[in-house]
Design a protein around this motif. Sequence first.
Motif, PDB file in Angstrom:
ATOM      1  N   LYS A  19     -61.019  19.431 -62.527  1.00  0.00           N
ATOM      2  CA  LYS A  19     -60.383  18.090 -62.609  1.00  0.00           C
ATOM      3  C   LYS A  19     -59.125  18.003 -61.430  1.00  0.00           C
ATOM      4  CE  LYS A  19     -57.223  19.241 -66.001  1.00  0.00           C
ATOM      5  NZ  LYS A  19     -56.509  20.024 -65.210  1.00  0.00           N
ATOM      6  N   SER A  20     -58.597  19.084 -61.092  1.00  0.00           N
ATOM      7  CA  SER A  20     -57.591  19.105 -60.148  1.00  0.00           C
ATOM      8  C   SER A  20     -58.023  19.021 -58.784  1.00  0.00           C
ATOM      9  CB  SER A  20     -56.520  20.409 -60.101  1.00  0.00           C
ATOM     10  OG  SER A  20     -56.063  20.572 -61.774  1.00  0.00           O
ATOM     11  N   GLU A  42     -49.450  17.900 -65.493  1.00  0.00           N
ATOM     12  CA  GLU A  42     -48.650  18.481 -66.362  1.00  0.00           C
ATOM     13  C   GLU A  42     -49.288  19.711 -67.080  1.00  0.00           C
ATOM     14  OE1 GLU A  42     -48.829  16.260 -70.091  1.00  0.00           O
ATOM     15  OE2 GLU A  42     -48.054  14.390 -69.194  1.00  0.00           O
ATOM     16  N   PRO A  43     -48.247  20.685 -67.706  1.00  0.00           N
ATOM     17  CA  PRO A  43     -47.068  20.220 -68.127  1.00  0.00           C
ATOM     18  C   PRO A  43     -46.185  20.514 -66.654  1.00  0.00           C
ATOM     19  CG  PRO A  43     -47.530  22.451 -68.858  1.00  0.00           C
ATOM     20  CD  PRO A  43     -48.882  21.651 -68.509  1.00  0.00           C
ATOM     21  N   ARG A  53     -42.476  23.985 -68.738  1.00  0.00           N
ATOM     22  CA  ARG A  53     -43.846  24.439 -68.564  1.00  0.00           C
ATOM     23  C   ARG A  53     -43.716  25.996 -68.458  1.00  0.00           C
ATOM     24  NH1 ARG A  53     -48.522  23.505 -65.494  1.00  0.00           N
ATOM     25  NH2 ARG A  53     -49.359  25.263 -64.549  1.00  0.00           N
ATOM     26  N   LEU A  57     -46.388  28.358 -70.909  1.00  0.00           N
ATOM     27  CA  LEU A  57     -47.646  28.970 -70.381  1.00  0.00           C
ATOM     28  C   LEU A  57     -47.239  30.440 -70.329  1.00  0.00           C
ATOM     29  CD1 LEU A  57     -48.836  26.653 -67.403  1.00  0.00           C
ATOM     30  CD2 LEU A  57     -49.192  26.989 -69.939  1.00  0.00           C
ATOM     31  N   TYR A  73     -45.014  20.179 -75.199  1.00  0.00           N
ATOM     32  CA  TYR A  73     -45.992  19.410 -74.291  1.00  0.00           C
ATOM     33  C   TYR A  73     -45.385  17.944 -74.174  1.00  0.00           C
ATOM     34  CZ  TYR A  73     -49.273  22.922 -73.264  1.00  0.00           C
ATOM     35  OH  TYR A  73     -49.753  24.275 -72.853  1.00  0.00           O
ATOM     36  N   ARG A  77     -43.395  15.894 -71.195  1.00  0.00           N
ATOM     37  CA  ARG A  77     -44.215  14.441 -70.657  1.00  0.00           C
ATOM     38  C   ARG A  77     -43.384  13.417 -70.643  1.00  0.00           C
ATOM     39  NH1 ARG A  77     -48.686  14.665 -74.257  1.00  0.00           N
ATOM     40  NH2 ARG A  77     -49.364  16.209 -72.660  1.00  0.00           N
ATOM     41  N   ARG A  99     -53.920  15.634 -66.441  1.00  0.00           N
ATOM     42  CA  ARG A  99     -53.483  15.660 -68.076  1.00  0.00           C
ATOM     43  C   ARG A  99     -52.565  14.684 -68.327  1.00  0.00           C
ATOM     44  NH1 ARG A  99     -56.458  19.903 -69.621  1.00  0.00           N
ATOM     45  NH2 ARG A  99     -56.615  21.731 -68.434  1.00  0.00           N
ATOM     46  N   TYR A 100     -52.640  14.515 -69.477  1.00  0.00           N
ATOM     47  CA  TYR A 100     -51.791  13.668 -70.258  1.00  0.00           C
ATOM     48  C   TYR A 100     -51.765  13.667 -71.970  1.00  0.00           C
ATOM     49  CZ  TYR A 100     -48.667   9.126 -70.756  1.00  0.00           C
ATOM     50  OH  TYR A 100     -47.691   8.335 -71.034  1.00  0.00           O
ATOM     51  N   SER A 103     -54.849  15.421 -73.284  1.00  0.00           N
ATOM     52  CA  SER A 103     -54.689  17.003 -73.549  1.00  0.00           C
ATOM     53  C   SER A 103     -54.198  17.428 -74.945  1.00  0.00           C
ATOM     54  CB  SER A 103     -54.002  17.830 -72.332  1.00  0.00           C
ATOM     55  OG  SER A 103     -54.667  17.850 -71.147  1.00  0.00           O
ATOM     56  N   THR A 104     -53.302  16.792 -75.234  1.00  0.00           N
ATOM     57  CA  THR A 104     -52.514  17.152 -76.459  1.00  0.00           C
ATOM     58  C   THR A 104     -53.512  16.834 -77.671  1.00  0.00           C
ATOM     59  OG1 THR A 104     -50.477  16.624 -75.519  1.00  0.00           O
ATOM     60  CG2 THR A 104     -50.198  17.334 -77.834  1.00  0.00           C
ATOM     61  N   TYR A 107     -56.191  19.880 -77.322  1.00  0.00           N
ATOM     62  CA  TYR A 107     -55.662  21.265 -77.531  1.00  0.00           C
ATOM     63  C   TYR A 107     -55.083  21.321 -78.739  1.00  0.00           C
ATOM     64  CZ  TYR A 107     -56.981  22.489 -72.642  1.00  0.00           C
ATOM     65  OH  TYR A 107     -57.707  22.820 -71.407  1.00  0.00           O
ATOM     66  N   GLN A 108     -53.984  20.533 -78.974  1.00  0.00           N
ATOM     67  CA  GLN A 108     -52.922  20.668 -80.197  1.00  0.00           C
ATOM     68  C   GLN A 108     -53.883  19.988 -81.298  1.00  0.00           C
ATOM     69  OE1 GLN A 108     -51.286  20.438 -77.007  1.00  0.00           O
ATOM     70  NE2 GLN A 108     -51.482  22.541 -77.222  1.00  0.00           N
ATOM     71  N   ASP A 155     -53.524  32.513 -68.418  1.00  0.00           N
ATOM     72  CA  ASP A 155     -52.275  32.016 -68.945  1.00  0.00           C
ATOM     73  C   ASP A 155     -52.198  32.020 -70.645  1.00  0.00           C
ATOM     74  OD1 ASP A 155     -52.965  29.452 -69.841  1.00  0.00           O
ATOM     75  OD2 ASP A 155     -52.584  28.326 -67.879  1.00  0.00           O
ATOM     76  N   MET A 157     -52.411  29.502 -72.881  1.00  0.00           N
ATOM     77  CA  MET A 157     -53.440  28.668 -73.521  1.00  0.00           C
ATOM     78  C   MET A 157     -54.874  29.199 -73.249  1.00  0.00           C
ATOM     79  SD  MET A 157     -51.798  26.512 -74.793  1.00  0.00           S
ATOM     80  CE  MET A 157     -53.068  25.487 -75.434  1.00  0.00           C
TER      81      MET A 157
END
Length: 215
Positions: A19-20, A42-43, A53, A57, A73, A77, A99-100, A103-104, A107-108, A155, A157
């Motif tokens: 995506k980046s 992000e982060p 961040r 990480l 996170y 933000r 990411r925004y 992602s939370t 992931y979370q 990292d 995550m």
Amino acid sequence: MRALAGRFVVFDGPDGSGKSTQLREVMNAARRAGVIVCDVREPGGTVVSERIRQILLDASLPEMSVRCELMLYMASRAQLVSERIEPALRRGEFVLADRYVSSTLAYQGTAGGIDWEEVVRVAQAACGDRFPADLTVVFDVDQATAATRLNPLLDRMELKGAAFHERVRQGFLEQARTWPNRYAIIDARQPAETVTQAALDALRRHFAAPAEASR
Ligand code: TYD
């Protein structure tokens, strides 16, 4: 492309989705068309957020709880929204975020076990009216393909394992099914140029008829 002025778009997806790279391509295309782009990741993205961040990480902190992750996170933000995103949107720029909240949620939320309702409440507290974004583009990739794209120095995550990352992927797909009017899914296993075209098409489709798209 002009319709992107003053819009808030998020590019998101599992680790290794590419995506980046896609964000850079789309940003360059928008700039070539004369659109002023504010890109954030992000982060991070502000001095305060970059400090947060580092904690998030840090591979030497395996004991960090999922709720602590959620809050950090979101704290990173909150600063990014007030310092960069909100002012840029007010100036009429096109904000493109790597990411925004999506992602939370993945992931979370889905992978980490926290209910989406809770994540959404914290997001509303942290981001105010800037949650949700106008459009979230999910770059979907299977685990096997994603793994080949990652830096071998993982990292904190990325160290969570294949089963966790498969749940992350499902978390993104589930969001797109839940909110089809403000999500687009792109198959990120295709060649990079094809993926870029698909991303540009998604933006065109979404913002061509804003009155219908935002309903
Ligand atoms: P980063 O190195 O920025 O990865 P990427 O290039 O894949 O974006 O690391 C961000 C990591 O943090 C990534 O594994 C996803 C994770 N993450 C969450 O778990 N929750 C979140 O809300 C965000 C924004 C990221």
